[in-house]
Motif scaffolding. Sequence first.
Motif, PDB file in Angstrom:
ATOM      1  N   VAL A   9       2.643   1.744  -3.342  1.00  0.00           N
ATOM      2  CA  VAL A   9       1.525   2.014  -4.603  1.00  0.00           C
ATOM      3  C   VAL A   9       1.179   3.292  -4.260  1.00  0.00           C
ATOM      4  O   VAL A   9       1.248   4.325  -5.551  1.00  0.00           O
ATOM      5  CB  VAL A   9       0.386   1.098  -4.685  1.00  0.00           C
ATOM      6  CG1 VAL A   9      -0.664   1.422  -5.387  1.00  0.00           C
ATOM      7  CG2 VAL A   9       0.987  -0.447  -4.896  1.00  0.00           C
ATOM      8  N   PHE A  10       0.908   4.177  -3.372  1.00  0.00           N
ATOM      9  CA  PHE A  10       0.625   5.287  -2.944  1.00  0.00           C
ATOM     10  C   PHE A  10       1.718   6.146  -2.531  1.00  0.00           C
ATOM     11  O   PHE A  10       1.197   7.284  -2.177  1.00  0.00           O
ATOM     12  CB  PHE A  10      -0.533   5.271  -2.024  1.00  0.00           C
ATOM     13  CG  PHE A  10      -1.895   4.744  -2.457  1.00  0.00           C
ATOM     14  CD1 PHE A  10      -2.738   5.221  -3.590  1.00  0.00           C
ATOM     15  CD2 PHE A  10      -2.066   3.276  -2.067  1.00  0.00           C
ATOM     16  CE1 PHE A  10      -3.617   4.498  -4.031  1.00  0.00           C
ATOM     17  CE2 PHE A  10      -3.205   2.713  -2.688  1.00  0.00           C
ATOM     18  CZ  PHE A  10      -4.090   3.109  -3.682  1.00  0.00           C
ATOM     19  N   GLN A  11       2.823   5.666  -2.748  1.00  0.00           N
ATOM     20  CA  GLN A  11       4.006   6.740  -2.650  1.00  0.00           C
ATOM     21  C   GLN A  11       3.898   7.382  -1.082  1.00  0.00           C
ATOM     22  O   GLN A  11       4.400   8.416  -0.991  1.00  0.00           O
ATOM     23  CB  GLN A  11       4.270   7.493  -3.673  1.00  0.00           C
ATOM     24  CG  GLN A  11       4.594   6.682  -4.932  1.00  0.00           C
ATOM     25  CD  GLN A  11       4.799   7.608  -6.322  1.00  0.00           C
ATOM     26  OE1 GLN A  11       4.969   9.018  -5.892  1.00  0.00           O
ATOM     27  NE2 GLN A  11       4.598   7.038  -7.132  1.00  0.00           N
ATOM     28  N   GLN A  12       3.445   6.590  -0.035  1.00  0.00           N
ATOM     29  CA  GLN A  12       3.204   7.062   1.324  1.00  0.00           C
ATOM     30  C   GLN A  12       4.609   6.654   1.984  1.00  0.00           C
ATOM     31  O   GLN A  12       4.773   5.806   2.779  1.00  0.00           O
ATOM     32  CB  GLN A  12       2.260   6.439   1.752  1.00  0.00           C
ATOM     33  CG  GLN A  12       0.873   6.785   1.186  1.00  0.00           C
ATOM     34  CD  GLN A  12       0.597   8.263   1.370  1.00  0.00           C
ATOM     35  OE1 GLN A  12       0.700   8.885   2.470  1.00  0.00           O
ATOM     36  NE2 GLN A  12       0.314   9.087   0.283  1.00  0.00           N
ATOM     37  N   TRP A  30       0.718  -1.328  -0.114  1.00  0.00           N
ATOM     38  CA  TRP A  30       0.146   0.070  -0.050  1.00  0.00           C
ATOM     39  C   TRP A  30       0.728   1.388   0.016  1.00  0.00           C
ATOM     40  O   TRP A  30       0.655   2.260  -0.608  1.00  0.00           O
ATOM     41  CB  TRP A  30      -0.939  -0.015   1.313  1.00  0.00           C
ATOM     42  CG  TRP A  30      -1.808   1.151   1.348  1.00  0.00           C
ATOM     43  CD1 TRP A  30      -3.070   1.264   0.550  1.00  0.00           C
ATOM     44  CD2 TRP A  30      -1.670   2.291   1.922  1.00  0.00           C
ATOM     45  NE1 TRP A  30      -3.508   2.674   0.908  1.00  0.00           N
ATOM     46  CE2 TRP A  30      -2.622   3.165   1.729  1.00  0.00           C
ATOM     47  CE3 TRP A  30      -0.436   2.919   2.744  1.00  0.00           C
ATOM     48  CZ2 TRP A  30      -2.676   4.561   2.257  1.00  0.00           C
ATOM     49  CZ3 TRP A  30      -0.521   4.143   3.319  1.00  0.00           C
ATOM     50  CH2 TRP A  30      -1.685   4.771   3.123  1.00  0.00           C
ATOM     51  N   ALA A  31       1.812   1.304   0.794  1.00  0.00           N
ATOM     52  CA  ALA A  31       2.667   2.467   1.198  1.00  0.00           C
ATOM     53  C   ALA A  31       3.644   2.768  -0.616  1.00  0.00           C
ATOM     54  O   ALA A  31       3.630   3.813  -0.737  1.00  0.00           O
ATOM     55  CB  ALA A  31       3.642   2.173   2.176  1.00  0.00           C
ATOM     56  N   SER A  49       4.390   6.259   5.782  1.00  0.00           N
ATOM     57  CA  SER A  49       3.657   4.845   6.018  1.00  0.00           C
ATOM     58  C   SER A  49       4.670   3.520   5.830  1.00  0.00           C
ATOM     59  O   SER A  49       4.648   2.750   6.648  1.00  0.00           O
ATOM     60  CB  SER A  49       2.660   4.633   5.222  1.00  0.00           C
ATOM     61  OG  SER A  49       1.583   5.765   5.483  1.00  0.00           O
TER      62      SER A  49
END
Length: 117
Positions: A69-72, A66-67, A75
Amino acid sequence: MKTVSLALSLLVCAIHVYILAVEMFFWNKPLGMKTFKLTPEFASATTAMAANQGLYNGFLAAGILWALVFQQVPSLAFVLACVAVAGLYGAYTSTAKALYVQTAPAVLALLALYFSR
């Protein structure tokens, strides 16, 4: 360094997907018993517990994906730190192998992430 950070983060993710698979689906099969050095009796008695552990490892893998893919970045750093701490605890309570399988790759990914910024 961003490539190194990405590669190491994906490695940590893959390790946890593997752990999920072994703990949830192969715990009382030859692969699970060999991987974790289990007796058939112990594997049979702890199948449900292992599946629960596998689910948690899956959540760690999902958090990393998730981190990424969403470039977080914050996170990603958090989840990698969680993996490192889980590895430390696993080494303390179970086997020193966790230091090499979980903690070291997560710490290396964290360092690469830090130096890529």
